[in-house]
Scaffold this motif. Structure first.
Motif: not given
Length: 183
Positions: A173-183, A144-162
């Motif tokens: 859906q979890g990946v989509l929700a994470e990449i829509r979160r604002q840093a 999941g972190q690889v996907y988030v990094m590929a799509l948003s160029r950042r790590f998940p903001l909250d690993q447990a929530r992600f």
């Protein structure tokens, strides 16, 4: 009356299941890190200035292998993790970083994905199938972190929530929700 309690009971049961899975994956990671420590002859230490480039990690690995001093691992982004506590996250980073070097896999996302799949194969070989909550936690954390990094160029903001979102709503859906979160 039972219909009102059932969702609440299911939520409690799922929470207990998740706690058990977190304990299990934590024990697994600690065992893998310890086995790795015995194989390579050095441990790890969390540090803010841990290697963030592959060539620097290779040099740190060689230094640790030569001197026996611990390998520095990143202590960043460890406030909210899938494990029982941040010390297990550091052990996971150690197991991960050592195998970057041992398997000659860089920090490029393709190599990160390959290493993540290797970690999951070790988990599967230990008896945790892809439909287990333990596997799903590690999958969300690594792949999941690889996907988030590929799509948003950042790590998940909250690993447990992600990870919780990936398990509760489904991985995509979890990946989509994470990449829509604002840093």
């Amino acid at each position: 009356m039972t219909a009102v309690l059932l969702p609440e009971l299911l939520h409690i049961h799922r929470g207990q299941e998740l706690q058990l899975a977190q304990g299990t994956i934590s024990q697994f990671v600690l065992a893998q890190a310890e086995q790795t420590r015995l194989e390579v002859g050095f441990g790890w230490v969390p540090r803010p200035d841990a290697p963030s480039k592959f060539d620097v990690l290779q040099a740190a690995f060689e230094r640790a292998a030569t001197t026996g001093e611990p390998l520095p691992v990143s202590d960043e982004h460890s406030d909210s993790v899938i494990f029982t506590d941040s010390s297990v996250n550091f052990a996971m980073r150690y197991w991960h970083d050592v195998n970057h070097v041992r398997r000659n896999l860089s920090f490029h996302l393709t190599d990160e994905l390959e290493l993540s799949l290797w970690h999951l194969s070790i988990l599967e070989a230990s008896g945790f199938a892809s439909d287990s909550l333990v596997w799903q936690l590690l999958h969300a954390d690594l792949v999941g972190q690889v996907y988030v990094m590929a799509l948003s160029r950042r790590f998940p903001l909250d690993q447990a929530r992600f990870a919780g979102d990936c398990i509760g709503a489904g991985f995509d859906q979890g990946v989509l929700a994470e990449i829509r979160r604002q840093a």
